[in-house]
Write a protein that holds these residues in place. Structure first.
Motif: not given
Length: 386
Positions: A88-89, A101-103, A107, A122-123, A126-127, A152-153
């Motif tokens: 996630f970035y 955040c996206r994965n 990136e 994990t989302m 990142c958040c 999400l993880k």
């Protein structure tokens, strides 16, 4: 040059050269061959059939909702894992509701080369790192929570913790984050398969369905030779249930403790009721518990026979009448023979001393104890008094 005034009657033959000016009125019939160059202006109406080949240039407007799981180009060589995983970035779109955040593996390069600073497994991590405070909820709510396609993880092996399985808390070591394609997995099952295959079900926190019964050999039971059914089947037995597990105690004992069925079966032991030799009495007894002719459980080295007659014939052919119990009771000759173990001579009879039991057919007999001692044990001074 054409004439300024057309003739009232057309010529019977067309001219070999066309006129330099086209007519203002199109012909009623189209030409049989299409022109080699397309028209400079497209038609106002689209064609009813789409083109067979897609355009080389994508549309200028992407879809308003991002996909949860992006597509990935296949590699020329298969990867170690089934699924390609992306970290996630943070993505800043410039709008209050678009940051998050996206994965999707897209990136920026400066993020990819510095994963510990910019990337998370994990989302939530990142958040928390980039959109904490009032933006956190919108960051976490960017994708549907219950969408099965949303990852999400990512899971990693908990080698530095309890080392009992895989976790997804976003706190993996740096070396795992920097080599996430190897160490991180999109599902718990995949992580357990990759790193805890020897303890797979414990890693998952589940118990597999038993397909071949519940009895198993208790090899860790402190030397006891028995099978148990206590619900504590060792994990390694789950992977070969047809061999380790059995539906009944009898089957389990026969498979794993056939050399000691008596102890394994305990009170359930009934024996085979076949016959085996009892060498001390020159007879055959039955493999069972109880009164004669039962002789108790046969040992694993005992040869078993279907009948007493067969056992006596095969093992005591020189003394079959005694083996079968049909001979008269032998009370001995009352003569004397050497008892080498006690360094004296004993009498060929059954009972208290000086009887030493019935002499074997290879024992030399003497009419008196003194004759026996003088002949066989002259070096034993107290032979006659022992």
């Amino acid at each position: 040059m054409p004439s300024d005034v057309p003739s009232l009657e057309p010529s019977s033959q067309p001219s070999s050269q066309p006129s330099s000016m086209p007519s203002d009125v199109p012909s009623m019939e189209p030409s049989s061959q299409p022109s080699s160059q397309p028209s400079s202006m497209p038609s106002d109406m689209p064609s009813l059939q789409p083109s067979s080949q897609p355009s080389d240039v994508p549309s200028s407007e992407p879809s308003s909702t991002p996909s949860c799981t992006p597509s990935a180009s296949p590699t020329e060589a298969p990867s170690r894992q089934d699924n390609i995983v992306f970290l996630f970035y943070p993505e800043w779109t410039g709008t209050s509701d678009g940051d998050g955040c996206r994965n999707d593996g897209e990136e920026e390069d400066y993020m990819a080369v510095n994963p510990s600073q910019w990337l998370s497994s994990t989302m939530e991590a990142c958040c928390n790192k980039f959109f904490s405070g009032y933006q956190f909820d919108s960051c976490m709510g960017r994708f549907p929570k219950n969408d099965d396609d949303c990852i999400l993880k990512l899971y990693y092996p908990d080698w530095s913790g309890s080392n009992e399985g895989c976790i997804a808390d976003g706190k993996e070591p740096y070396y795992m984050l920097s080599n996430h394609g190897y160490f991180l997995s999109s599902t718990l099952e995949e992580c357990c398969q990759n790193f805890y295959q020897w303890d797979y079900f414990s890693c998952l926190g589940t118990t597999p369905t038993l397909t071949n019964g519940e009895y198993y050999p208790n090899w860790s039971g402190g030397g006891s030779n028995t099978c148990v059914k206590d619900g504590n089947v060792p994990e390694y037995m789950f992977y070969d249930q047809s061999w380790y597990l059995s539906p009944t105690l009898q089957k389990c004992c026969e498979k794993h403790y056939h050399w000691n069925l008596h102890e394994c079966l305990g009170s359930l032991f009934v024996g085979t009721e076949k016959w085996y030799p009892e060498w001390g009495t020159d007879t055959c007894v039955q493999d069972c518990e109880g009164a004669s002719p039962c002789g108790g459980a046969a040992e694993s080295w005992n040869d078993l026979y279907s009948s007493r007659d067969q056992c006596c014939t095969m093992r005591f052919s020189w003394n079959k009448e005694v083996c079968m119990g049909s001979a008269a009771v032998d009370v001995g000759s009352a003569q004397w023979y050497v008892s080498w173990g006690s360094h004296t001579c004993v009498q060929d009879c059954v009972g208290a001393s000086p009887c030493g039991g019935l002499a074997e057919n290879w024992d030399q007999l003497f009419s008196s104890k003194s004759n026996c001692c003088d002949e066989k044990l002259p070096w034993v001074a107290k032979c006659e008094t022992l």
